[in-house]
Design an enzyme around this catalytic site. Structure first.
Site, mmCIF file in Angstrom:
data_model
loop_
_atom_site.group_PDB
_atom_site.id
_atom_site.type_symbol
_atom_site.label_atom_id
_atom_site.label_comp_id
_atom_site.label_asym_id
_atom_site.label_seq_id
_atom_site.Cartn_x
_atom_site.Cartn_y
_atom_site.Cartn_z
ATOM 1 N N GLU A 144 0.818 -1.222 0.000
ATOM 2 C CA GLU A 144 0.000 0.000 0.000
ATOM 3 C C GLU A 144 0.852 1.272 0.000
ATOM 4 O O GLU A 144 0.752 2.122 0.884
ATOM 5 C CB GLU A 144 -0.963 0.005 1.187
ATOM 6 C CG GLU A 144 -2.007 -1.085 1.119
ATOM 7 C CD GLU A 144 -3.037 -1.019 2.240
ATOM 8 O OE1 GLU A 144 -4.131 -1.566 2.071
ATOM 9 O OE2 GLU A 144 -2.727 -0.424 3.297
ATOM 10 N N GLU A 300 -6.742 -7.654 -0.998
ATOM 11 C CA GLU A 300 -7.236 -7.541 0.377
ATOM 12 C C GLU A 300 -8.697 -7.122 0.382
ATOM 13 O O GLU A 300 -9.101 -6.224 -0.355
ATOM 14 C CB GLU A 300 -6.438 -6.500 1.176
ATOM 15 C CG GLU A 300 -5.031 -6.881 1.556
ATOM 16 C CD GLU A 300 -4.403 -5.818 2.453
ATOM 17 O OE1 GLU A 300 -5.160 -5.087 3.143
ATOM 18 O OE2 GLU A 300 -3.172 -5.716 2.468
#
Length: 649
Positions: A144, A300
């Protein structure tokens, strides 16, 4: 191809006695891929240059024996405490000069040569040890990027920014010209005088802000590229990725996607929001667009609740499955979660896991296990290639326009993401698939192209939109488009640049709305909450006009051949009405799905997903791949899913 199924696995958080149970339960749940080591730097390198791989050897061995492949992370997302203690200069600094501390994650300056050097050493060690491991399926670089620290304003970043500017402009005069530094006595005599846009008395130079946005996305990408180069040299046939975050402002994902072997995404819509499925559908279509015709991975999602909202609603029964199929309907070939086993310590201990705190006698576990079994069977019947939809609308998504539009000192405060999502919703609810594009892309495959608030655009991009319309394509341009060029210079003389001739109009004056919506009537009847403007026609015809507000009596929606202009921030009903009008005039009116029901066609398969509390009866002929039953008349409960395969003539 098989559908990857699994999630982030953090065995370092658990005693070794748990690892055998994890492997057995993964097999029971149908897990075939585990993301390993994302936040394990301090375990892999507990002291400077001292690597401990023994525990990871054991974990990967157990996964391999259980038939679970490894998405092996480089662990560079969170430097260990010993590193930041030894090199505090690598910690990031805010615009106000505060140096952030260790004790969380992502505690590094992306431009720091110290961080990059230590990260490269770790990645090389991982590649050397595990590059030929039989469990290795892919590399997962960092995590991320930019999620918490998208910009650093330290002196190291300042020097890197200057180097980037030298490469971009060549001379200080070139920079002065591009930034318009004659304003407010900002003219520079040397690059050494240039700093990041740190906190200042009032408005900062807009071009400097834009270039810093460009620079910071570039610096994060350079971190990725550095790790990728090491992995590519050691394991040229092992794919690499990093996880995107949907419609994420700080990183220009068009540039990032070109570096990925496959695109992956993290998605956490709010289960308590009844319209959240539309936002998640949009981000899945964005990933499909970024993937460029290749499958992508939902890296995710939460099995149930997250832990970072003020109120963390649990997913209702079936909701996790429905949102998973949203991704598969849009060419995802991986359904992954954060995380495998719910943590008992740390900042995410109340974030749900595939294996909850309460164990296997739980609804979440039963749903995880059932979905794993279902996806294993589906892997054998889904096509291995991405099918091109028969009808698609394209929406222009431009990160630099996003950055420029949302700066301070603009005509009005507007949300670029809201403009994009509003137009996405209008066409998605009309039953049409939406793809995201850049203004300079080949637009010929699309019957309709919408350019919402394309605030910043180069002339060649506007010329490309013009060529598309002149070739017969239906082009929709909205307010606040073509206002500035790539240097943030205003296009004087009515704005729009080359699009003035395309649209047959120019803009005399902006008249933003402050608390009093403007009414609109005509082909589309609606309201505008935030925006109106005075438009002067040079060939366009009026489809709708403002009937109230500062631009009353003037055009709100115009058409010039196949080119439309929307001078208002149409309410949702107005966007929907215009979408229906355009599709109807093109003869593309599709059967409109019932409210709250998704119907997505991919090749010979149509995915039907019911997000409503009330049951929905399928009205399509064919066979439901999930049940093997005839599809027509099949009743789908709330969050029920059917995959209808049409009968081949």
């Amino acid at each position: 191809m098989p559908i990857w199924y699994g999630g982030d696995y953090n065995p370092e958080q658990w005693p070794r006695a748990v690892w055998d149970e994890d492997a057995a339960l993964m097999r029971e749940a149908g897990v075939n891929l585990a993301t390993v080591g994302v936040f394990s730097w301090s375990r892999l390198e507990p002291r400077d240059g001292e690597f401990d791989f023994e525990w990871l050897d054991v974990v990967l061995g157990k996964l391999h024996a259980a038939g679970v492949r490894a998405d092996l992370a480089t662990a560079t997302a969170s430097p260990p405490p010993w590193l930041t203690l030894r090199h505090p200069e690598m910690l990031p600094v805010t615009a106000s000069g505060v140096r952030l501390s260790t004790g969380s994650r992502q505690q590094y300056c992306p431009s720091s040569p110290v961080y990059r050097r230590y990260a490269a050493r770790l990645v090389q060690a991982l590649a050397d040890r595990y590059g030929s491991h039989p469990a290795l399926e892919m590399w997962h670089i960092n995590n991320e990027y930019g999620c918490h620290v998208s910009r650093c304003y330290c002196d190291v970043s300042a020097e890197a920014f200057r180097a980037w500017l030298r490469a971009r402009y060549g001379t200080i005069d070139g920079l002065n010209d591009a930034w318009g530094t004659s304003f407010w006595s900002q003219r520079y005599s040397a690059f050494e005088e240039v700093f990041p846009p740190r906190d200042a008395p009032t408005f900062k130079n807009p071009a400097q802000l834009l270039d810093f946005d460009r620079f910071t996305s570039h610096e994060l990408l350079e971190c990725f590229r550095a790790e990728k180069a090491i992995l590519r040299a050691a394991t040229p046939d092992v794919p690499v990725t990093t996880n995107f975050m949907g419609l994420f402002k700080p990183a220009n994902y068009w540039e990032w996607a070109a570096e990925m072997d496959f695109v992956s995404d993290d998605s956490y819509p709010d289960p308590a929001d009844d319209s959240a499925y539309l936002h998640s559908a949009m981000t899945r279509d964005l990933m499909r667009s970024l993937a460029g015709g290749k499958p992508w991975v939902l890296m995710e999602q939460a099995p149930s609740a997250v832990n970072w909202r003020p109120q963390n609603a649990a997913k209702l029964p079936g909701q996790m499955r429905a949102w998973s199929y949203q991704a598969i309907a849009r060419e995802a070939r991986g359904i992954m979660f954060f995380q495998w086993r719910q943590s008992v310590a740390g900042a995410e201990q109340f974030h749900s896991g595939m294996l909850p705190h309460s164990g296997t006698d739980t609804r979440v576990w039963r749903e995880v296990k059932a979905l794993g079994a279902e996806l294993a069977e589906l892997s054998d019947v889904l096509p291995s290639t991405v099918a091109a939809p028969s009808v698609e609308v394209a929406i222009v998504l431009d990160w630099e326009s996003w950055w420029a539009l949302e700066q301070a000192a603009r005509p009005s405060r507007l949300s670029y993401a809201a403009q994009i999502s509003g137009w996405y919703r209008a066409f998605a609810e009309a039953g049409v698939r939406v793809r995201f594009v850049r203004a300079g892309d080949d637009l010929s495959p699309y019957r309709v192209v919408v350019a919402p608030a394309l605030f910043l655009a180069a002339d060649q991009d506007l010329e490309n939109l013009d060529s598309y319309a002149r070739g017969g394509g239906t082009l929709v341009v909205t307010f606040q488009s073509g206002i500035v060029d790539e240097k943030l210079r205003v296009r004087a003389g009515g704005y729009l640049g080359p699009l003035q001739r395309t649209l047959g109009l120019w803009i005399e004056e902006f008249t933003p709305l402050a608390g009093h919506p403007a009414a609109i009537a005509g082909t589309v009847t609606s309201t505008s909450q935030t925006w109106s403007e005075v438009v002067r026609l040079t060939g366009a015809t009026v489809e709708s006009e403002f009937t109230e507000g500062p631009a009353a009596g003037g055009p709100a929606i115009t058409r010039n051949g196949t080119a439309w202009y929307v001078a208002a921030d149409l309410a949702a009903d107005g966007k929907a009405a215009l979408a229906e009008t355009l599709l109807g005039r093109l003869g593309l009116g599709l059967p409109r799905p019932a409210p709250g029901v998704e119907r997505v066609t991919s090749g010979s398969d149509t995915y039907v997903i019911n997000h409503n509390p009330a049951p929905y009866v399928v009205e399509l002929d064919g066979t439901d791949l999930l049940t093997g039953k005839p599809a027509r008349g099949l009743s789908l409960p709330r969050y029920g899913v059917a995959i209808v395969r049409a009968v081949t003539p």
